[in-house]
Design a protein around this motif. Structure first.
Motif, PDB file in Angstrom:
ATOM      1  N   THR A 101      35.914  50.566 -25.870  1.00 47.05           N
ATOM      2  CA  THR A 101      36.042  49.700 -27.030  1.00 47.05           C
ATOM      3  C   THR A 101      37.415  49.044 -26.953  1.00 47.05           C
ATOM      4  O   THR A 101      38.400  49.679 -26.556  1.00 47.05           O
ATOM      5  CB  THR A 101      35.894  50.464 -28.354  1.00 47.05           C
ATOM      6  N   VAL A 102      37.464  47.770 -27.326  1.00 45.95           N
ATOM      7  CA  VAL A 102      38.691  46.988 -27.248  1.00 45.95           C
ATOM      8  C   VAL A 102      39.111  46.588 -28.653  1.00 45.95           C
ATOM      9  O   VAL A 102      38.318  46.021 -29.406  1.00 45.95           O
ATOM     10  CB  VAL A 102      38.486  45.725 -26.387  1.00 45.95           C
ATOM     11  N   TYR A 103      40.353  46.895 -29.000  1.00 42.65           N
ATOM     12  CA  TYR A 103      40.930  46.543 -30.304  1.00 42.65           C
ATOM     13  C   TYR A 103      41.860  45.350 -30.105  1.00 42.65           C
ATOM     14  O   TYR A 103      42.716  45.377 -29.220  1.00 42.65           O
ATOM     15  CB  TYR A 103      41.737  47.708 -30.873  1.00 42.65           C
ATOM     16  N   LYS A 104      41.697  44.323 -30.937  1.00 45.80           N
ATOM     17  CA  LYS A 104      42.578  43.161 -30.823  1.00 45.80           C
ATOM     18  C   LYS A 104      43.580  43.141 -31.975  1.00 45.80           C
ATOM     19  O   LYS A 104      43.197  43.054 -33.150  1.00 45.80           O
ATOM     20  CB  LYS A 104      41.773  41.859 -30.833  1.00 45.80           C
ATOM     21  N   PHE A 105      44.876  43.212 -31.641  1.00 45.74           N
ATOM     22  CA  PHE A 105      45.941  43.079 -32.622  1.00 45.74           C
ATOM     23  C   PHE A 105      46.417  41.632 -32.718  1.00 45.74           C
ATOM     24  O   PHE A 105      46.721  41.136 -33.795  1.00 45.74           O
ATOM     25  CB  PHE A 105      47.116  43.993 -32.248  1.00 45.74           C
ATOM     26  N   SER A 106      46.482  40.956 -31.576  1.00 50.58           N
ATOM     27  CA  SER A 106      46.866  39.538 -31.528  1.00 50.58           C
ATOM     28  C   SER A 106      46.404  38.997 -30.190  1.00 50.58           C
ATOM     29  O   SER A 106      45.868  39.742 -29.351  1.00 50.58           O
ATOM     30  CB  SER A 106      48.383  39.375 -31.690  1.00 50.58           C
ATOM     31  N   ASP A 107      46.623  37.715 -29.953  1.00 56.65           N
ATOM     32  CA  ASP A 107      46.210  37.119 -28.685  1.00 56.65           C
ATOM     33  C   ASP A 107      46.926  37.740 -27.490  1.00 56.65           C
ATOM     34  O   ASP A 107      46.442  37.647 -26.362  1.00 56.65           O
ATOM     35  CB  ASP A 107      46.481  35.610 -28.697  1.00 56.65           C
TER      36      ASP A 107
END
Length: 440
Positions: A101-107
């Motif tokens: 699973t991939v969590y995105k905080f910012s670009d």
């Protein structure tokens, strides 16, 4: 690889019924009480599990998004900050390196959560492909503990202890930075049970404090910790694959039924050409769910045979109340059509369940097969549609009031009480497992 311990090892050793070695060499409790009771408590109320063996891999830099687009079969370009996404990560031949699973905080900032067993392999895979990409990869696993809070009462419990996040508004596969007391945490609406649930990422040195606090505050919601055995039966009922027994680099996403997360519209990702070839040719084996006519579960690797290749014979029973009567017996034939990968009793469905790979000619629901348990005990088996439990995934999507209605009078009363006391001030208290993120 030597034995490894999570920050909650001392609690597990004291409270658990026995320690087992899980993915990555970590030691976890098999159970704390009865595995069946722990399973049903997650389905009816709320359970707490230590999943700190999962790998947390930090990916930062101007090239972070570009790197993950190349490594994952799923798309990350359209992700928003605060969103997580499931994907497989494949090699050039299309074999699954890991499901993550991939969590995105910012670009320029992501976190990849790897499965327990291949954690180090996945970290090295990402790090090696990051060379020259303007992305910086750091293994954060030792500094982070992962607590799973799962079950229909997980939301009202956490709403009373989490500050800085509106959990009632948090959609599935979204996350937020917030606090439990003075502890900074990340809470995501995800899990590995098929229930409404959350995963809480905590600094490792404060994990015991948060664990004990949740156990104390969770008493009014019937919260109880659960171990590896309950985790296995919960995820098998939902046909959620586990890297190691169910997934490996020998299998492509098509074999495991994960092809719907492949985004072929992306111009380039590792394994794309090989997976296009699999899509054109088709597959010979498929991962399916089985219901066994057995009182004991099958083991990983137990052979599966076609019913047409099984001879039956009649044997006279010599002792007991049925002495003199004939007993039907089954013998496996020579043609093996598959093997079991995982198996457990499903307390929520009242059946002995198994997952495994079989030839596609036998993979249709209703197909009758034979599973040779332990290499000497053939039992009838039938292919069934998966998931075995809650096939509409209604429980994962459940709203607060629906939880109470489904739980019945006791659960509904507890939920109603929680809903009317959302603003209770937080009392600051001092004081395994194999798995993965929830498969949508």
């Amino acid at each position: 690889m030597g034995e490894r311990r999570t920050p909650l090892y001392d609690f597990h050793l004291r409270a658990g019924r026995g320690m087992v070695r899980g993915g990555g060499g970590y030691l976890f409790p098999s159970s704390y009480t009865s595995p069946v009771e722990e399973h049903l408590n997650v389905r009816r109320n709320v359970g707490l599990q230590d999943l700190s063996s999962m790998g947390q891999i930090d990916v930062k830099g101007p090239g972070a998004e570009r790197l993950l687009r190349r490594l994952l079969v799923n798309e990350v370009l359209d992700m928003q900050p605060g969103q997580l996404r499931y994907s497989t990560m494949c090699n050039e031949a299309g074999g699954v390196v890991d499901d993550v699973t991939v969590y995105k905080f910012s670009d320029e900032h992501f976190m990849v959560v790897a499965s327990s067993a291949p954690r180090l392999k996945s970290y090295r895979w990402i790090r090696e492909h990051a060379e020259g990409s303007s992305a910086y990869v750091t293994d954060m696993t030792a500094g982070i503990a992962l607590l799973a809070v799962q079950g229909p009462l997980s939301r009202p419990l956490l709403e009373g202890v989490v500050e800085g996040a509106e959990l009632e508004r948090m959609r599935f596969f979204r996350f937020a930075a917030c606090r439990v007391g003075e502890v900074e945490v990340i809470v995501s609406r995800s899990g590995y049970t098929g229930e409404l649930g959350y995963e809480v990422y905590v600094p490792a040195d404060q994990a015991r404090e948060v664990w004990d606090f949740l156990l104390e505050r969770g008493k009014e919601f019937e919260l109880k910790p659960y171990g590896v055995e309950a985790m296995q039966s919960l995820r098998i009922e939902k046909a959620l694959p586990l890297y190691g027994p169910d997934i490996s680099e020998e299998h492509t996403p098509f074999h495991v039924g994960l092809e719907r997360w492949i985004r072929f519209e992306k111009p380039d990702f590792i394994g794309r050409e090989a997976l296009l070839g699999v899509q054109r040719r088709g597959i010979e084996r498929r991962w399916v769910g089985l219901v066994l006519e057995s009182e004991v579960p099958a083991s990983n690797g137990d052979a599966i045979y076609s019913i047409a290749d099984v001879a039956s014979y009649r044997e006279v029973i010599e002792t007991g109340a049925e002495a003199g009567h004939y007993e039907e017996a089954l013998l496996p034939g020579e043609r093996k059509v598959g093997e079991v990968t995982s198996s457990a009793w499903g307390p929520s469905v009242g059946k002995m369940l198994a997952l495994g790979y079989v030839h596609t000619a036998h993979a249709w629901p209703g197909s009758n097969l034979i599973v040779d348990i332990g290499g000497g005990r053939p039992v009838p088996a039938r292919v069934e549609r998966t998931p075995f439990f809650d096939p509409e995934n209604a429980r994962v999507r459940s709203a607060p009031l629906e939880d109470g209605r489904r739980l019945g009078q006791k659960g509904g009363a507890a939920l109603h009480e929680a809903e009317t006391q959302k603003n209770i001030p937080l009392r600051h208290t001092t004081t395994v497992a194999d798995g993965g993120g929830q498969r949508p």
